[in-house]
Scaffold this active site. Structure first.
Site, PDB file in Angstrom:
ATOM      1  N   HIS B 127       0.819  -6.100   0.474  1.00  0.00           N
ATOM      2  CA  HIS B 127       0.982  -5.912  -0.976  1.00  0.00           C
ATOM      3  C   HIS B 127       1.809  -4.657  -1.291  1.00  0.00           C
ATOM      4  CE1 HIS B 127      -2.524  -3.423  -0.054  1.00  0.00           C
ATOM      5  NE2 HIS B 127      -2.194  -2.714  -1.106  1.00  0.00           N
ATOM      6  N   TYR B 128       1.697  -3.651  -0.430  1.00  0.00           N
ATOM      7  CA  TYR B 128       2.487  -2.430  -0.610  1.00  0.00           C
ATOM      8  C   TYR B 128       3.977  -2.739  -0.444  1.00  0.00           C
ATOM      9  CZ  TYR B 128       4.519   2.135   0.521  1.00  0.00           C
ATOM     10  OH  TYR B 128       5.324   3.246   0.560  1.00  0.00           O
ATOM     11  N   TYR B 129       4.292  -3.558   0.556  1.00  0.00           N
ATOM     12  CA  TYR B 129       5.687  -3.959   0.757  1.00  0.00           C
ATOM     13  C   TYR B 129       6.225  -4.748  -0.427  1.00  0.00           C
ATOM     14  CZ  TYR B 129       5.900  -2.264   5.511  1.00  0.00           C
ATOM     15  OH  TYR B 129       5.935  -1.445   6.606  1.00  0.00           O
TER      16      TYR B 129
END
Lengths: 214, 214
Positions: B127-129
């Site tokens: 999700h960070y990516y």
């Protein structure tokens, strides 16, 4: 038209499948699990299994042979914000990419009220609006023939068929999922809605008339 | 140049402020809290308070009078994915918008290794990516003179000054925050890095040389 409904097992998706079934169009239900696909197939609806957290290629394969894609999927209120990023944002954009890859031109997105306008975002679900905002932006730039519906607070009330539509509605409002499904269905081949984005809430005007005045 | 460091209180940001202080440039530390601003000011560094969860206008005001914006902020590993959406994605894009609003042309983004390539995304922080991916996409389309650095796994090792840079590095690698700060600093007025994006990990070549060959 063969119409892929992404999120067919959702509350809006199911009603959309029913509307398509009763029309000249042919629905194709895209769902995440085999058992969901079986349920649709047993009801006489074509179904394909593909995961929005999977590859673009798999979604493109699911879309193969369709003429339009309706995106009604959402990670829902019971999962974490990581899923909001993976499904509501990246899953939506993968579907946009898959649509292009499959050579399909028409795409309808169920977004959220004023997702285009940070000032309106509800503090409690602000991160959800961020996801919808950027997914919509990708669709705007995709080159697809898009329609972006931004419904107010969703209810499970029976549909009234009466709405208020505007490119930039002020205030707050709600709308039933039944009516959202009806609007998506009405937009499908209505050229007035091609490459348009609008907010929509419950109102006083018949859906068809409101769309005509877009 | 007057250089706004967004996320100045972060681990990369602090080292970047130090590098700028020792150079011909003048750093301006953008931080979230008054007490952080006071700390910088006591050390002789100009500081402005603005929140990435606040308005574009406030960020633009903080950037007023600067000639470049370096984005090194992040919600960090200790907050939820909702903050990833609000800070790493929407906060970054607000900063891009604010940069344009303030009439500044130069923008450097600290992104993440292979953020442009879904296939490489680490499952645990996928999700960070997603957040970094879409922030970078907005920057690519912004019209600003951008540089996007996509560093490998960040460490707190002392910098070596030696790197491996590539537009599409394969495999995995790490790099110290000290070296990331040095690269950002070296990119600032290096035209070879204008409108370029690259992955970077620890390597064998001096930063300046590696950038020259971009």
């Amino acid at each position: 038209m063969n119409v892929l409904v992404v999120g067919a097992n959702g509350q809006i998706g199911k009603q959309l499948i029913d509307l398509l079934k009763e029309s000249d169009h042919t629905p194709v239900a895209m769902v995440r699990k085999e058992e969901q696909a079986n349920t649709f197939q047993q009801a006489g609806v074509e179904a394909v299994v593909a995961d929005l957290e999977g590859s673009v290629e798999k979604i493109a394969k699911a879309a193969d042979g369709c003429d339009a894609v309706l995106f009604t999927a959402g990670s829902g209120g019971h999962t974490g914000a990581d899923k909001t990023l993976l499904v509501d944002l990246d899953g939506a954009v993968k579907t946009i990419e898959a649509t292009k890859q499959a050579g399909i031109k028409r795409f309808i997105m169920v977004s959220a009220f004023q997702a285009n306008n940070r000032e309106y975002w509800n503090e409690k679900i602000r991160h959800y609006y961020v996801a919808k905002h950027y997914a919509d932006k990708e669709l705007l730039r995709s080159g697809l023939t898009y329609t972006i519906l931004r419904p107010g607070g969703l209810t499970n009330d029976p549909g009234t068929g009466k709405v208020l539509i505007g490119e930039n509605l002020s205030g707050r409002g709600k709308i039933s999922r039944a009516d959202v499904a009806k609007i998506v269905f009405s937009c499908l081949d209505n050229e007035k809605t091609f490459n348009r984005s609008f907010d929509v809430v419950e109102g006083e005007e018949a859906i068809e008339n409101a769309l005509e005045r877009l």
